[in-house]
Design an enzyme around this catalytic site. Structure first.
Site, PDB file in Angstrom:
ATOM      1  N   ALA A  51       0.828  -1.218   0.000  1.00  0.00           N
ATOM      2  CA  ALA A  51       0.000   0.000   0.000  1.00  0.00           C
ATOM      3  C   ALA A  51       0.858   1.263   0.000  1.00  0.00           C
ATOM      4  O   ALA A  51       0.350   2.356   0.196  1.00  0.00           O
ATOM      5  CB  ALA A  51      -0.935  -0.008   1.202  1.00  0.00           C
ATOM      6  N   ASP A  84      12.637   5.027   3.655  1.00  0.00           N
ATOM      7  CA  ASP A  84      11.688   4.215   4.428  1.00  0.00           C
ATOM      8  C   ASP A  84      12.337   3.703   5.714  1.00  0.00           C
ATOM      9  O   ASP A  84      11.722   3.686   6.780  1.00  0.00           O
ATOM     10  CB  ASP A  84      11.220   3.007   3.600  1.00  0.00           C
ATOM     11  CG  ASP A  84      10.670   3.426   2.244  1.00  0.00           C
ATOM     12  OD1 ASP A  84      10.410   4.618   2.053  1.00  0.00           O
ATOM     13  OD2 ASP A  84      10.518   2.540   1.385  1.00  0.00           O
TER      14      ASP A  84
HETATM   15  C1  GLA Z   1       9.844   3.382  -2.135  1.00  0.00           C
HETATM   16  C2  GLA Z   1      11.332   3.258  -1.852  1.00  0.00           C
HETATM   17  C3  GLA Z   1      11.898   4.535  -1.232  1.00  0.00           C
HETATM   18  C4  GLA Z   1      11.527   5.762  -2.057  1.00  0.00           C
HETATM   19  C5  GLA Z   1      10.026   5.750  -2.382  1.00  0.00           C
HETATM   20  C6  GLA Z   1       9.650   6.851  -3.341  1.00  0.00           C
HETATM   21  O1  GLA Z   1       9.129   3.509  -0.949  1.00  0.00           O
HETATM   22  O2  GLA Z   1      11.556   2.183  -0.972  1.00  0.00           O
HETATM   23  O3  GLA Z   1      13.287   4.430  -1.096  1.00  0.00           O
HETATM   24  O4  GLA Z   1      12.301   5.867  -3.195  1.00  0.00           O
HETATM   25  O5  GLA Z   1       9.606   4.526  -2.956  1.00  0.00           O
HETATM   26  O6  GLA Z   1       9.838   8.088  -2.748  1.00  0.00           O
END
Ligand code: GLA
Length: 387
Positions: free
Chosen positions: A111, A160
């Site tokens: 999600a 993240d």
């Molecule tokens: C995913 C990746 C992150 C980032 C986002 C987009 O969540 O794991 O490192 O690049 O996409 O911002």
């Protein structure tokens, strides 16, 4: 004889949102994520057996193996992440013998809320505590990122993992993806609300398309550096140098770069306004600030959809509908893309329970699937839970 009490640890590991700075973590940007009140919960316990037992309680799945078998085991799904973390932690072969790990999660999978980062960060943090390995949160974030790279094949940035490990209750983080500085700050919302709408779309192409975006931006970056060897990162690209660079890129990469440069500017503008508000600068009016922030979210959505091309029809539909609702300042798709959630900024008066059902039923009619509303609170990063 009395059974000895076996060592036991509970760990909470949150998912994340990202206010702004999408796809900037691998593009030299500043990103504005936060940990949220949806998390993995782990229980790690010593076990009187040489076997390691891992239980994914929500999925009703379990995996039992000997440490010596781990590196050659064939895995998929959640087991890839567990395997990666266990192998990258630098454990002695005798350490993980007799280990029992159980986990549950209320982060919806696929999600855009970084459930895999929460899984890796929580497990790495738990093992670090359990065996007293002395790794820092920064090291754990990098290790969790490596797990994604090496064991799931996703060349993700570090946002993240940083959000999950460094999150602070009621705060966003300004994470500088070059220096790795992390500055928590409170978002002056003045009663306005942030919430999520889950499109329930999980796109199979997400991982390969994500890696393609990253590869094409890396290619653009090497061309930029060949034109100006002194250029340190995208943030410093002088506008007079942008034109010759754009001329050297194909039409698709031009769009990708345009999005990145515009998103860098939007993050700067929002940071500036947020710090002016924090410093009680009276020239910034609350209502105007919320309108500007909302406009930035909506512009980011447009950029992600039209230029970076990581949205999908379902997200575009929901974003269009929700931004037409009275009281909504702005909305955008969030995370890697190709499905997942929209992040919505709405006024205090906005009533999700009356405003969302007509949008969700139009969505159901159009796409035959049920969107969901998730209220969110900004939460603390990975921590030991009460046992
Ligand atoms: C995913 C990746 C992150 C980032 C986002 C987009 O969540 O794991 O490192 O690049 O996409 O911002």
């Amino acid at each position: 004889m009395e059974t000895p009490t076996l060592k036991r640890l509970r760990v909470i590991a949150p998912g994340r949102i990202n206010l702004l700075g999408e796809h900037l973590d691998y593009n030299h940007g500043i990103v504005l994520p936060a940990a949220i009140d949806r998390h993995f919960e782990f229980e790690i316990q010593a076990r009187q057996s040489p076997l390691i037992l891992i239980e994914a309680l929500d999925l009703n799945e379990q995996w039992e193996f000997l440490w010596a078998e781990l590196s050659s085991s064939t895995t998929s799904g959640w087991k890839n992440y567990v395997k990666g973390v266990l192998l990258l932690m630098g454990l002695d072969s005798h350490q993980p013998a007799g280990l029992h790990i159980r986990f549950t999660s209320n982060i919806p999978i696929g999600a855009g809320l970084s459930s895999s980062a929460a899984l890796c960060c929580g497990l790495a943090f738990g093992l670090n505590e359990f065996y007293d390995l002395g790794k820092t949160r920064q090291e754990l974030a990098l290790l969790a990122q490596q797990t994604e790279h090496q064991f799931a094949g996703v060349k993700c940035g570090l946002m993240d993992q940083v959000a999950s490990l460094f999150g602070k209750a009621n705060h966003l983080l300004a994470f500088d993806c070059i220096s790795h500085d992390i500055t928590p700050f409170e978002l002056p919302l003045h009663g306005a609300q942030l919430f999520l709408i889950d499109s329930k779309v999980k796109h199979n192409l997400a991982e390969s398309a994500y890696n393609q975006r990253r590869a094409s931006m890396e290619q653009a970056w090497s061309i930029a550096q060949s034109l100006d060897p002194n250029l340190q990162h995208w943030r410093d690209l002088p506008s007079e140098n942008a034109l010759p660079l754009f001329e050297k890129l194909d039409a698709e990469t031009q769009k990708r770069l345009q999005y990145v440069l515009e998103e860098i500017k939007r993050v700067e503008a929002v940071q500036k306004l947020a710090s002016a508000l924090a410093a009680a600068d009276l020239s910034v009016k609350h209502e105007e600030w919320l309108e500007q922030l909302g406009a930035c979210l909506t512009q980011t959505h447009m950029g992600l959809s039209v230029l970076y091309e990581v949205s999908c029809t379902e997200l575009d539909f929901l974003q269009d509908q929700i931004t037409k609702s009275p009281g909504v300042y702005g909305a955008r798709m969030m995370g890697g893309g190709f499905g997942g959630c929209l992040l919505v900024l709405a006024s205090a008066e906005f009533e999700p329970s009356s405003a969302l059902p007509p949008i969700f039923s139009a969505y159901q009619n159009q796409f035959g699937s049920t969107a969901l509303h998730y209220p969110i609170a900004l939460a603390a990063g990975v921590h030991v839970g009460a046992s």
